[in-house]
Design an enzyme around this catalytic site. Sequence first.
Site, PDB file in Angstrom:
ATOM      1  N   LEU A   1       0.818  -1.212   0.000  1.00 12.44           N
ATOM      2  CA  LEU A   1       0.000   0.000   0.000  1.00 12.44           C
ATOM      3  C   LEU A   1       0.852   1.262   0.000  1.00 12.44           C
ATOM      4  CD1 LEU A   1      -2.851  -0.947   2.523  1.00 12.44           C
ATOM      5  CD2 LEU A   1      -2.920  -0.987   0.025  1.00 12.44           C
TER       6      LEU A   1
ATOM      7  N   PHE B   1      10.409   4.567   7.973  1.00  7.45           N
ATOM      8  CA  PHE B   1      10.681   3.517   8.951  1.00  7.45           C
ATOM      9  C   PHE B   1       9.869   2.249   8.714  1.00  7.45           C
ATOM     10  CE2 PHE B   1      11.081   7.676  11.030  1.00  7.45           C
ATOM     11  CZ  PHE B   1      12.434   7.663  11.336  1.00  7.45           C
TER      12      PHE B   1
ATOM     13  N   ASP C   1       2.618  16.497  10.951  1.00 10.30           N
ATOM     14  CA  ASP C   1       2.918  16.009   9.594  1.00 10.30           C
ATOM     15  C   ASP C   1       1.637  15.876   8.780  1.00 10.30           C
ATOM     16  OD1 ASP C   1       4.503  15.211   7.476  1.00 10.30           O
ATOM     17  OD2 ASP C   1       4.536  13.110   8.071  1.00 10.30           O
TER      18      ASP C   1
END
Length: 856
Positions: free
Chosen positions: A15, A20, A134
């Site tokens: 996806l 990370f 973010d």
Amino acid sequence: MEQFDGFEYSKRDLLGHGAFAIVYRGRYVDRTDVPVAIKAIAKKNISKSKNLLTKEIKILKELSSLKHENLVGLLKCTETPTHVYLVMEFCNGGDLADYLQQKTTLNEDTIQHFVVQIAHALEAINKKGIVHRDLKPQNILLCNNSRTQNPHFTDIVIKLADFGFARFLNDGVMAATLCGSPMYMAPEVIMSMQYDAKADLWSIGTILFQCLTGKAPFVAQTPPQLKAYYEKTRELRPNIPEWCSPNLRDLLLRLLKRNAKDRISFEDFFNHPFLTSPLLPSPSKRILESARSPLLANRRIITPQSSLPVPKRAGSTKLDSPTPVRRIGESPRVQRRVITPGMPSPVPGAPMQESTDFTFLPPRQESSPVKQVQVHTNVSPSLTTCKPVPVPSQRLTYQKMEERLAAARKTAVPSSSSPTGSAVSAQHQHQHQQQQEPASSPVVQRIERPDQLPRRTTLQDPNAHDIERMTMPNPTFVVCGSSTKPSPNNANRVRRSTITSPADTQDMVAADQMLSNLDPTTTTTTIPKSATTANIQGIPRGARDRSVTSPPQPTIHENEPLDNAKYQQTDVNNSPTAPTEPFIIKNQTTCSTSSTSSSVVEEEEAMSLPFASGSHLAAGFKKTPAEVPMDHGALPPALDQEIVLGEEHKQILAKLRFVAELVDTLIHVAEQKDNPLASAMASRRQLLTTGTSTTNTSSPYRRAEQLVVYVRALHMLSSALLLAQTNVANRVLHPSVAVQQVLNQLNDKYHQCLVRSQELASLGLPGQDPAMAVISAERIMYRHAIELCQAAALDELFGNPQLCSQRYQTAYMMLHTLAEQVNCDQDKTVLTRYKVAVEKRLRILERQGFVAAVNT
């Protein structure tokens, strides 16, 4: 399949991925129909970021306890010897970045629906003392509850995700960590200043601005440049479009404040009128731009007769507003303004503000491009129709035809109210206009008075040279007739058929009397079609545009039939038997003779070859002998009017035809840019051949490419029409049938390119995007010519030389044009070398009989 703790996934079902972790689509082992999103984090990658992962898990667990509809829920957290797995709910609609990539921009209904849900999610995390840090379209996921492929925006549920950079902030505590995506970072974050939860409000404002306009409010090439811009600019003012509603404008201005203290508070944001009040009808973007554009406000937009209304761009919801939108493409082609001596000149409006890639300039005082060579009838401006100017040598014939038709319609309506009755010859109108019309009435615009013609706005292009200074390629190449079906790339590049007319009155009258005795295999004389012309709906659109070059005729009413069936060209397809003698085109040539099969012999132009002066015959062409007996009562071939005209006239006509051919290619290139699949295939071909792909397939980039190509075509057409006007005024270029036909074609193409350019400009362009700086018409033309050469070389390699002739000919024409226009000597040398290489391939094809070379 990878399995862990009751879940499974395949590494092929990727996806997305981040710095990370990698996210896969998975499912329950015992409930395979329930999808989940599995975030797999390799422990070896987080040896220095364990605290970050622990914090994300803690925040996700905290937020999952809320079971909020607009927050992605954490279903389970599992640790294995090699990985840490976060199992979260699956969102089947992708993310907002993909949605914007598909839609480009969103209307305010959709924006309101999305921002209300984002506000609910932001309110929930704000109450927990969490700042996301973010927020960007990639972290705003969409859930499609309708299970349809293209859901309505009301069926989409927004969910905030990816809390990897989120953190808890206690009351009054400021953070100073640089994290997030630079384009969506608040100024205080990117400048490494202390910030609080209001940094998320800036990110929300940036996302809303992108949804509205398709671009970020403040863009730089690199994060340091963006940081420098924020540092030196004390008052940030986003360029909000005029068509934005007042509530959304106010919200954007209050969100995008440089100083966080001046930024809107969370409480005011959650209760802002744009989020809580129903939307008020706002003016359409296109109507506002029409009101301020001099081309739309003060001129009638004239679309080509063959063009269709401009369709709505696929995937764009910008035009979905319920307010009525004035479509540019709906104005009929026959709407033209009649100039009267007492009419004031239109006042120029404000220039277009959103698109600075090109500017429509007012007419130049010293000269202006020629208007379409047509006379204007003395009726009201709203009912103005266009009539063709008769050839000077045929004025007497034309007048006799009108008198005969008028005698046959004695019982019809008066000629003053009839479009046909009002179309008297230009000579007749000139003789009687002073006695019949007062000084204040509309005057007939005649080709002998080019200074009275309506002026067209001229597009200036500093990179393109005037057509007058351009030299013609020598030799030119003409593709010979072939029974092979043309390729899709050449579908709209069919050559023009020969259009001729009787030489004098006696031929015309004889044609009327002998129509029933003509042999369809030898009859080739045609004149411009009328309402009685045979149905051509079965001909492809490209072939119709190129094979019938007569000037467009006004609509003929049923009570006014024209007795001109004798001027129709007999269709060879309807002939019961194919001719067994060489197919004769009067005073012209063919590359092959017809056989006894049922194949149709394609007409070739010899005396009127495209771009040729008309006085030379191609090698291998066979001129019709004068002593060929005319069987079955056929008429002797009439003299082509272009033969007796001067050499300068022929050269200018050849140059105008060259421009028409070149503009056809440019329009074809621009239409290809409108197809995302074609752009993706071109990028794939470039990747396979060069190993790298520099082609940008985004919608704004493709629109910018289309726009520069259309503007280049507009400049060439404007320059060609100006050349024609100047030479008509100097009596160097004569208003023959061929000249009228090519000028009508250029005029149609001018309006087609103008309407399409305005349509593209109205959609907006990301002017600050650095990728737009490298777009140029020369680069696009060069790339297209190289692609044509590569495709033609493959055709030759696989033994299909009949398919590559047109590609080589088009590439030869484009390389010659580029070599004429570039200013750099090194570029000119390279282009000339490529042109010579293509010419060598065409010479080989000439020896094989696929093309014919004509010296100009």
